[in-house]
Design an enzyme around this catalytic site. Structure first.
Site, PDB file in Angstrom:
ATOM      1  N   HIS A  16      20.080  42.477  61.161  1.00 19.33           N
ATOM      2  CA  HIS A  16      19.139  42.715  60.073  1.00 19.33           C
ATOM      3  C   HIS A  16      17.855  43.322  60.629  1.00 19.33           C
ATOM      4  O   HIS A  16      17.630  43.330  61.843  1.00 19.33           O
ATOM      5  CB  HIS A  16      18.858  41.414  59.336  1.00 19.33           C
ATOM      6  CG  HIS A  16      20.032  40.921  58.539  1.00 19.33           C
ATOM      7  ND1 HIS A  16      19.990  39.784  57.757  1.00 19.33           N
ATOM      8  CD2 HIS A  16      21.287  41.428  58.388  1.00 19.33           C
ATOM      9  CE1 HIS A  16      21.156  39.606  57.171  1.00 19.33           C
ATOM     10  NE2 HIS A  16      21.969  40.584  57.540  1.00 19.33           N
TER      11      HIS A  16
ATOM     12  N   GLU B 112      14.737  42.415  60.666  1.00 19.06           N
ATOM     13  CA  GLU B 112      13.848  41.561  61.451  1.00 19.06           C
ATOM     14  C   GLU B 112      14.357  41.389  62.884  1.00 19.06           C
ATOM     15  O   GLU B 112      13.591  41.492  63.853  1.00 19.06           O
ATOM     16  CB  GLU B 112      13.723  40.176  60.790  1.00 19.06           C
ATOM     17  CG  GLU B 112      13.134  40.214  59.383  1.00 19.06           C
ATOM     18  CD  GLU B 112      14.189  40.291  58.292  1.00 19.06           C
ATOM     19  OE1 GLU B 112      13.981  39.688  57.228  1.00 19.06           O
ATOM     20  OE2 GLU B 112      15.232  40.966  58.505  1.00 19.06           O
TER      21      GLU B 112
ATOM     22  N   SER C 190      31.163  77.846  36.160  1.00 13.78           N
ATOM     23  CA  SER C 190      29.963  77.022  36.311  1.00 13.78           C
ATOM     24  C   SER C 190      29.328  77.112  37.696  1.00 13.78           C
ATOM     25  O   SER C 190      28.332  76.426  37.945  1.00 13.78           O
ATOM     26  CB  SER C 190      30.319  75.548  36.030  1.00 13.78           C
ATOM     27  OG  SER C 190      31.311  75.093  36.935  1.00 13.78           O
TER      28      SER C 190
ATOM     29  N   LEU D 238      35.009  66.165  46.180  1.00 11.93           N
ATOM     30  CA  LEU D 238      34.183  64.982  45.918  1.00 11.93           C
ATOM     31  C   LEU D 238      33.863  64.212  47.197  1.00 11.93           C
ATOM     32  O   LEU D 238      33.850  62.983  47.221  1.00 11.93           O
ATOM     33  CB  LEU D 238      34.864  64.056  44.895  1.00 11.93           C
ATOM     34  CG  LEU D 238      35.145  64.669  43.518  1.00 11.93           C
ATOM     35  CD1 LEU D 238      35.858  63.659  42.623  1.00 11.93           C
ATOM     36  CD2 LEU D 238      33.863  65.152  42.863  1.00 11.93           C
TER      37      LEU D 238
ATOM     38  N   ARG E  83      29.088  66.161  52.170  1.00 12.04           N
ATOM     39  CA  ARG E  83      29.091  67.233  53.164  1.00 12.04           C
ATOM     40  C   ARG E  83      27.865  67.224  54.068  1.00 12.04           C
ATOM     41  O   ARG E  83      27.570  68.228  54.732  1.00 12.04           O
ATOM     42  CB  ARG E  83      29.223  68.584  52.445  1.00 12.04           C
ATOM     43  CG  ARG E  83      30.573  68.735  51.745  1.00 12.04           C
ATOM     44  CD  ARG E  83      30.800  70.136  51.221  1.00 12.04           C
ATOM     45  NE  ARG E  83      29.988  70.421  50.045  1.00 12.04           N
ATOM     46  CZ  ARG E  83      30.346  70.108  48.803  1.00 12.04           C
ATOM     47  NH1 ARG E  83      31.479  69.457  48.578  1.00 12.04           N
ATOM     48  NH2 ARG E  83      29.565  70.415  47.782  1.00 12.04           N
TER      49      ARG E  83
ATOM     50  N   SER F  31      32.191  58.814  27.046  1.00 12.72           N
ATOM     51  CA  SER F  31      32.879  57.517  27.082  1.00 12.72           C
ATOM     52  C   SER F  31      32.096  56.501  27.896  1.00 12.72           C
ATOM     53  O   SER F  31      32.011  55.325  27.520  1.00 12.72           O
ATOM     54  CB  SER F  31      34.286  57.687  27.676  1.00 12.72           C
ATOM     55  OG  SER F  31      35.087  58.516  26.853  1.00 12.72           O
TER      56      SER F  31
END
Length: 368
Positions: A47, A49, A168, A204, A207, A301
């Site tokens: 962690h 700390e 697109s 997906l 990169r 949705s």
């Protein structure tokens, strides 16, 4: 403030590598000078700390009497690492300055209580808003056990995500597209619909150099995904899940042999039940966050089912026009303006030549 800001900068170095744990940074200060620093670098590792104390130990610096600035309440329980509160006590820290309070029931106030009971002065809520913001995913997941969902889309100034021809690439500039890769790193998973796969055949993946690929989740109610798609062809290299409602057993077997994991979440309408899917992903599979890169149908949705927490909209300074050109959210839409999905806490920034607006989705009856 200065030292907590430094701890915040350190914390964000763990982006994409510590989930489902939080990003945490720590700075040890004596007489106004930083003598040690650390951050939580990877899930299961030291962690923040303990990394800060290790920094001091490597250079032979005694921490006795110093102050510790840490972005999140120190843990006081045994997990993959021992309690940080014990390390704080062992190193003779006299004061701890904390940014965020930890909502984890195993910690929540107990870390502060332990420190105070052992004579260590504690100051809480320093730059709390900023410290909370970097761990919004962790705070949601630790309390709700479902993924934090960010809907992302790119559109023109007239609200189009493609030309009327369906083309697109590209709506936004290189800088905005590079930021999407950072968002993929930030989230544990990226989710798209079968329509996106059939139209674009995307990878997906993340990169970024030295990045980490998110888990790919595809909503495909009846397993229409082509076996020669990039997602299926790379499923043995990149974790891939296909959420189905009525999977054909033979197609499911072939996809599983290719490396895909089939997750069944059946809705009454023959489509994937998105809230049920979130329960499976967050509970059984420990996925704490999703970047939703869906098309218009899946976006509608997702909003309608109440799973979206944040929207990140990239807006390009250009006009496509076209009455039939697609917009980011499809579906039937709301009946009247008063029924709109309301957005709150909006913040805007320029990334390259594109405007990015990030907002929270405000649902009237949602607890998580």
């Amino acid at each position: 403030m200065q030292f907590m800001r430094q701890a915040l900068t350190l914390a964000q170095k763990g982006l994409g590598f510590v989930s489902p744990n939080p990003m945490v940074g720590a700075v040890i200060v004596r007489d106004g000078t930083v003598i040690g620093e650390g951050y939580h670098a990877q899930y299961g590792g030291l962690h923040a700390e303990r990394n800060a104390f290790a920094d001091c130990d490597r250079r032979g610096i005694d921490c006795t009497g110093a102050s510790l600035y840490v972005t999140l309440e120190p843990c006081c329980h045994h997990g993959k690492q021992p309690p940080c509160t014990e390390a704080i006590l062992a190193h003779g820290i006299r004061r701890v300055i904390i940014g965020s309070r930890d909502p984890n029931p195993l910690v929540a106030g107990k870390g502060v209580q332990f420190l105070r009971e052992h004579g260590i002065a504690v100051t809480e809520d320093v730059l709390r808003a900023e410290c909370d913001r970097i761990n919004e995913i962790f705070f949601h997941y630790i309390t709700c056990k479902t993924p934090f969902v960010t809907m992302k889309y790119a559109m023109t100034a007239d609200g189009k995500i493609a030309c009327f021809t369906g083309k697109s690439k590209w709506i936004t500039g290189e800088s905005a597209r590079a930021d999407v890769q950072v968002q993929r790193l930030k989230h544990s998973a990226v989710m798209a619909g079968i329509g996106t796969v059939l139209a674009d055949d995307p990878m997906l993946t993340c990169r970024l150099a030295n990045g980490r690929n998110p888990v790919r989740i595809l909503c495909d109610s009846s397993l229409r995904i082509p076996l020669n798609s990039k997602i299926v062809q790379t499923a043995k290299d990149v974790p891939t899940m296909i959420a189905a409602a009525q999977p054909d057993p033979e197609k499911a077997r072939i996809l599983e042999a290719a490396g895909c994991r089939i997750v069944t979440a059946s809705g009454t309408d023959g489509k994937v039940d998105l809230p049920a899917l979130m329960q499976i992903l967050g509970g059984e599979l420990q996925i704490d966050s999703i970047l939703l890169e869906g098309g218009a149908a899946l976006n509608w949705s997702a909003l309608q089912s109440g799973i979206v927490h944040k929207i990140r909209a990239y807006i390009a300074p250009k006009i496509f026009g076209g009455a039939a050109a697609k917009t980011p959210v499809g579906g039937i839409g709301v009946v009247e303006p008063d029924h709109a999905f309301m957005l709150t806490d909006s913040a805007a920034e320029m990334i390259g030549g594109d405007l990015v607006i990030e907002s929270r989705v405000k649902y009237v009856h949602r607890n998580c």
